[in-house]
Design an enzyme around this catalytic site. Structure first.
Site, mmCIF file in Angstrom:
data_model
loop_
_atom_site.group_PDB
_atom_site.id
_atom_site.type_symbol
_atom_site.label_atom_id
_atom_site.label_comp_id
_atom_site.label_asym_id
_atom_site.label_seq_id
_atom_site.Cartn_x
_atom_site.Cartn_y
_atom_site.Cartn_z
ATOM 1 N N HIS A 1 118.471 101.580 55.308
ATOM 2 C CA HIS A 1 118.508 100.631 56.317
ATOM 3 C C HIS A 1 118.592 100.817 57.610
ATOM 4 O O HIS A 1 118.681 102.156 57.870
ATOM 5 C CB HIS A 1 119.852 99.711 56.003
ATOM 6 C CG HIS A 1 120.996 100.429 56.065
ATOM 7 N ND1 HIS A 1 121.668 100.677 57.271
ATOM 8 C CD2 HIS A 1 121.713 101.057 55.211
ATOM 9 C CE1 HIS A 1 122.794 101.441 56.979
ATOM 10 N NE2 HIS A 1 122.843 101.559 55.759
ATOM 11 N N CYS B 1 124.149 105.517 51.477
ATOM 12 C CA CYS B 1 122.949 104.814 51.971
ATOM 13 C C CYS B 1 122.334 105.900 53.202
ATOM 14 O O CYS B 1 123.003 106.890 53.652
ATOM 15 C CB CYS B 1 123.564 103.930 53.172
ATOM 16 S SG CYS B 1 124.025 102.165 52.354
#
Length: 176
Positions: free
Chosen positions: A138, A152
């Site tokens: 992201h 992440c």
């Protein structure tokens, strides 16, 4: 007396270029149109494109469908060791919302239970949800933003927008 950090020659060149480009340590597309056959040990072909993230060097490479375009980006990893192996893009979300995982909520009970899309969202403007639960690639809303959540991989928003445009659901992802 504190020792000065020692960086490799490659890292020093990258930092120097980044500072010369305006101090953005998340400059999009560090490498353009290069990549040769670096994907071959990890993917049988580039029919669906491919993403390869080297967690040791903190570099993510993407090859478009058919391999016509190759880009590489510096990335930031979450505070905990990241999972490695094979995954794929399960969903592509522009304007993602975010909710901490149950483990994050136990460690940080003061965190909000849900963050809608927008300026306060830690996922930035685009997110690629991997087939592994709670794992995403992201954006980061701004340089210097807090580390990405556990599991992440984060890129600056400008680089993430470029990566987002090159990807599709089902694209294979390998993290090494």
């Amino acid at each position: 007396m504190t020792a000065e950090p020692r960086y490799s020659a490659t890292r020093r060149r990258f930092l120097a270029r980044s500072v010369a480009a305006g101090g953005l340590l998340c400059a999009p597309a560090v490498l353009r149109g290069q990549g040769g056959a670096a994907w071959r040990p990890y993917f049988p072909d580039l029919g669906r494109g491919a993403i390869l993230c080297d967690t040791a060097s903190r570099r993510l490479s993407v090859w478009s469908v058919g391999g016509a375009v190759h880009r590489a980006y510096p990335v930031t990893l979450g505070p905990e060791p990241i999972r490695t192996g094979r995954s794929e893009i399960a969903a592509r979300i522009a304007g993602p919302s975010w909710a901490p995982s149950p483990a994050m909520r136990r460690r940080h009970p003061d965190w909000p239970g849900f963050v809608p899309p927008g300026p306060g969202n830690p996922l930035g403007r685009h997110a690629l949800y991997l087939s592994w639960r709670f794992h995403r690639i992201h954006g980061r809303p701004r340089h210097g933003a807090p580390s990405p959540p556990a599991g992440c991989i984060a890129l600056c928003d400008a680089a993430m927008a470029e990566l987002f445009a090159l990807t599709g659901e089902g694209m294979p992802v390998v993290l090494v």
